[in-house]
Design a protein around this motif. Structure first.
Motif, PDB file in Angstrom:
ATOM      1  N   GLY A  30       0.790  -1.227   0.000  1.00  0.00           N
ATOM      2  CA  GLY A  30       0.000   0.000   0.000  1.00  0.00           C
ATOM      3  C   GLY A  30       0.816   1.267   0.000  1.00  0.00           C
ATOM      4  N   ASN A  31       2.135   1.168  -0.128  1.00  0.00           N
ATOM      5  CA  ASN A  31       2.963   2.376  -0.157  1.00  0.00           C
ATOM      6  C   ASN A  31       2.661   3.190  -1.413  1.00  0.00           C
ATOM      7  N   LYS A  32       2.641   4.487  -1.234  1.00  0.00           N
ATOM      8  CA  LYS A  32       2.264   5.379  -2.336  1.00  0.00           C
ATOM      9  C   LYS A  32       3.419   5.624  -3.301  1.00  0.00           C
ATOM     10  N   GLN A 330     -12.147   5.924 -12.840  1.00  0.00           N
ATOM     11  CA  GLN A 330     -13.562   5.726 -13.095  1.00  0.00           C
ATOM     12  C   GLN A 330     -14.072   4.401 -12.535  1.00  0.00           C
ATOM     13  N   LYS A 331     -13.234   3.369 -12.557  1.00  0.00           N
ATOM     14  CA  LYS A 331     -13.670   2.053 -12.074  1.00  0.00           C
ATOM     15  C   LYS A 331     -13.413   1.857 -10.585  1.00  0.00           C
ATOM     16  N   GLN A 332     -12.882   2.899  -9.951  1.00  0.00           N
ATOM     17  CA  GLN A 332     -12.673   2.901  -8.501  1.00  0.00           C
ATOM     18  C   GLN A 332     -11.828   1.708  -8.045  1.00  0.00           C
ATOM     19  N   LYS A 333     -10.762   1.454  -8.792  1.00  0.00           N
ATOM     20  CA  LYS A 333      -9.810   0.404  -8.439  1.00  0.00           C
ATOM     21  C   LYS A 333      -8.416   1.005  -8.400  1.00  0.00           C
ATOM     22  N   PRO A 334      -7.485   0.382  -7.647  1.00  0.00           N
ATOM     23  CA  PRO A 334      -6.117   0.916  -7.591  1.00  0.00           C
ATOM     24  C   PRO A 334      -5.458   0.900  -8.965  1.00  0.00           C
ATOM     25  N   ALA A 388      -2.815   9.885  -7.675  1.00  0.00           N
ATOM     26  CA  ALA A 388      -2.878   8.429  -7.870  1.00  0.00           C
ATOM     27  C   ALA A 388      -2.587   7.680  -6.570  1.00  0.00           C
ATOM     28  N   PRO A 389      -3.055   6.449  -6.451  1.00  0.00           N
ATOM     29  CA  PRO A 389      -2.775   5.673  -5.230  1.00  0.00           C
ATOM     30  C   PRO A 389      -1.345   5.157  -5.156  1.00  0.00           C
ATOM     31  N   HIS A 390      -0.695   4.952  -6.327  1.00  0.00           N
ATOM     32  CA  HIS A 390       0.662   4.394  -6.327  1.00  0.00           C
ATOM     33  C   HIS A 390       1.511   5.039  -7.412  1.00  0.00           C
ATOM     34  N   TYR A 391       2.773   5.324  -7.059  1.00  0.00           N
ATOM     35  CA  TYR A 391       3.730   5.891  -8.010  1.00  0.00           C
ATOM     36  C   TYR A 391       5.023   5.076  -7.968  1.00  0.00           C
TER      37      TYR A 391
END
Length: 655
Positions: A30-32, A330-334, A388-391
């Protein structure tokens, strides 16, 4: 849902397995933010592909450079042939934004030329993101610029199924609402035609296929795709989801609301100008905006409609505009954003907002645009880096910001699968750098290898090139005055041995893969500045890292901090690489990369003489063959080559 399936004949090697495992674990935790520190030639792209397969996340890969994006697109299409790999860069061949220069009272109208192939690829990217989960998009900074509301875009889709009852007239009106225009002759992308109960639609996001919908008594009887040129049926379908012709299309309700809001803003702004007795600005804004409103009411669009984006998308003043990133959400996924060459890309992302804002503030101040035009903008850096949730930042020389954001979530990729080592570094006195470099170049040339030389100025590059040519070396200079097509030709000529040495200023750093180059010489290396920073030096040194005889020479009177850091990093990497090779009994080998074939184009004078002697029909055949090759180059995203062939066709037609 299709899964990402990596296609490769190779397995991770060197320290790729360790980097893949460490970064994947960090992302799964879960680290960004995380950073991959990978040297030139270590297979960073392959590592990125393995991480995508392991995480099974939709991914946006961004870079600062169109050429690098085209290269990445080609590589990832090969890695993931069964998945949806898309390409999203600026769709303009030429773009001059509107601007006003107050001191000269000069208004510059917006002028642009849209590349239809790039526009199709952009639309393909947005529709794929809404339709599929297994999507990888390769993008430039264009991904940070404003787009339409994806929710509104989804509402504009039209699902067509066999057996559906649709009134023919209503169906055609729906196509118009979706941004498709009617044509009764030759069909182009974004157009439709009707012949009785048969409706042909050329989706704006599909390359060579036209959707044919056949009705009988208002009932959909047949759905098929036909070839865009010969109209032969390719396949039949039970149903099809048709997307709008562009992502800025909005429905009637939203459009009517937008028109009312634009009118209200106009009234308020005109009142401000009237109160401050700015009659010129008052009349200018009133005339321009009222004309735009008339066009929007009549046609649903106007020139420069993007300046009303806030009203069309329903955003509040100052709110983050919609961009390609919202289509991922839009799809509410990571999902994952990979920033390639992050040491260059991130500063470029950060600089876009300020330049855009400055230009538009002048337009607003002098009555050329409403204040809402300021909200037609790219994401600012804070918006981008937090959205974004992840980079994953990827660079051989990450800057402080990437490392600070990532904390301990970094992985090194220093060992090359080929066993190649970082080049040896040597520092020589710059007092006699021209003469000493000549001696070094002769040694390299005698081995059949090539060299690149970095200077501080264009003038020095040109003078040095002339001097060495007079001494018998095959040398050419390359700097920003030389256009992109000619630069590509020079690099190819260097690899072919037509030149032994290329001398440049700041064009020989990221993204150049030159296995034949064994010597990189940096003149006046102690002159601190952008061209001689730690990052620039390390990137330039990397051009000699694809040859077993790789060597770097710094010509300087002293060793600066930047030089010392670059040398220390190179030595650290070289020691680690040597230890790995020794442990695994690896013998370094040069990388191999094919030299693309060029069209054998003769000089214009030769061609004119020959073409003048052959019939017109033969010239037409030559033009037809060249046109075919031009379109093939465009499909492969080799736009420089396509442009070169296009110019050659124009010459033949003139002769």
């Amino acid at each position: 849902m299709n899964k990402f399936s990596l296609n490769s004949a190779f397995k991770p090697a060197g320290d790729q397995p360790e980097a893949i495992a460490k970064l994947s674990k960090s992302l799964e935790s879960g680290n960004k933010y995380q950073t991959l520190i990978g040297v030139t030639g270590s297979g960073k792209t392959y590592t990125m592909a393995n991480i995508i397969q392991k995480l099974q996340m939709p991914t946006l890969i961004m870079s600062h450079n169109k050429s690098l994006c085209a290269q990445l697109y080609s590589e990832f299409k090969g890695f993931f042939p069964k998945n949806h790999v898309e390409y999203f860069i600026s769709h303009f061949d030429y773009y001059q934004p509107e601007a006003y220069i107050p001191r000269r009272d000069l208004f510059i109208e917006k002028d642009s030329s849209i590349n239809e192939d790039l526009e199709r690829l952009r639309l393909s990217a947005t529709t794929s993101l809404l339709a599929y989960d297994d999507v990888i998009v390769i993008a430039t900074v264009s991904a940070n610029y404003g787009l339409g509301n994806p929710a509104e875009y989804i509402q504009m889709i039209e699902k067509i199924e066999i057996g559906d009852r649709k009134k023919h007239k209503d169906f055609l009106l729906k196509l118009v609402e979706m941004g498709y225009s009617r044509s009764d002759t030759y069909l182009k992308r974004g157009e439709f035609r009707t012949n009785g109960d048969v409706v042909d639609i050329y989706p704006a996001y599909i390359e060579d296929e036209v959707l044919r919908v056949e009705f009988f008594d208002d009932e959909c009887e047949r759905i098929s795709f036909i070839d865009a040129i010969d109209n032969k049926e390719i396949k039949r379908l039970d149903s099809y989801v048709l997307y709008a012709a562009n992502p800025f299309i909005v429905g009637h309700n939203r459009l009517n609301t937008a028109i009312k809001n634009i009118e209200s803003e106009l009234d308020f702004r005109l009142a401000e100008f009237k109160e401050s007795k700015r009659e010129v600005e008052y009349l200018r804004l009133k005339g321009r905006t009222e004309f735009d409103l008339e066009m929007i009411k009549e046609n649903g669009i106007c020139k420069g409609i993007e300046n009303y984006a806030r009203h069309l998308t329903g955003k509040a003043p100052g709110e983050t505009p919609y961009s390609l990133l919202d289509y991922f959400e839009q799809k509410q996924k990571p999902y994952l954003i990979i920033v390639d060459e992050s040491h260059v890309s991130l500063p470029q992302f950060g600089g876009m907002y300020a330049g855009d804002r400055s230009r538009k503030e002048v337009l607003v101040e002098y009555g050329f645009r409403l204040p809402s035009a300021l909200d037609n903008r790219p994401l600012n850096f804070e918006e981008f880096i937090n959205k974004a949730p992840h980079y994953l930042f990827v660079s051989a020389t990450p800057a402080k910001i990437e490392l600070d954001l990532s904390g301990g979530n970094t992985a090194e990729q220093i060992v090359r699968p080929t066993g190649l080592l970082d080049p040896k570094c040597e520092v020589l006195d710059s007092t006699t750098q021209v003469e000493r470099l000549y001696d070094e170049l002769k040694i390299v040339i005698a081995r059949g290898e090539r060299a690149i030389v970095g200077t501080l100025t264009k003038k020095m590059a040109e003078d040095l090139c002339k001097y060495y040519n007079e001494l018998g070396l095959k040398t050419q200079y390359m700097h920003s005055d030389i256009d992109a097509i000619e630069r590509n030709h020079l690099i190819r000529s260097l690899r072919l041995g037509e030149y032994d040495v290329i001398i440049g200023v700041n064009l020989l750093r990221e993204g150049l893969d030159l296995p034949e180059v064994s010597l990189v010489a940096i003149l006046d290396a102690d002159k601190d500045g952008f061209l001689r920073s730690e990052t620039s030096l390390i990137q330039t040194m990397g051009r000699a890292a694809r040859n077993t005889n790789g060597k770097v020479i710094f010509f300087a009177k002293k060793i600066t901090k930047s030089m010392q850091k670059a040398i220390d990093i190179s030595e650290y990497r070289r020691n680690k690489q040597e230890a790995f090779n020794k442990k695994h009994n690896i013998t370094p080998v040069n990388t191999k990369r094919s030299i693309e074939d060029e069209l054998k184009i003769e000089s214009s004078s030769q061609k004119s003489a020959k073409l003048g002697k052959i019939p017109r029909s033969q010239k037409d055949k030559i033009i037809k063959e060249l046109s075919k090759k031009m379109h093939e180059a465009a499909k492969k995203l080799e736009f420089e080559e396509a442009a070169r062939i296009r110019d050659e066709i124009a010459k033949i037609r003139r002769d």
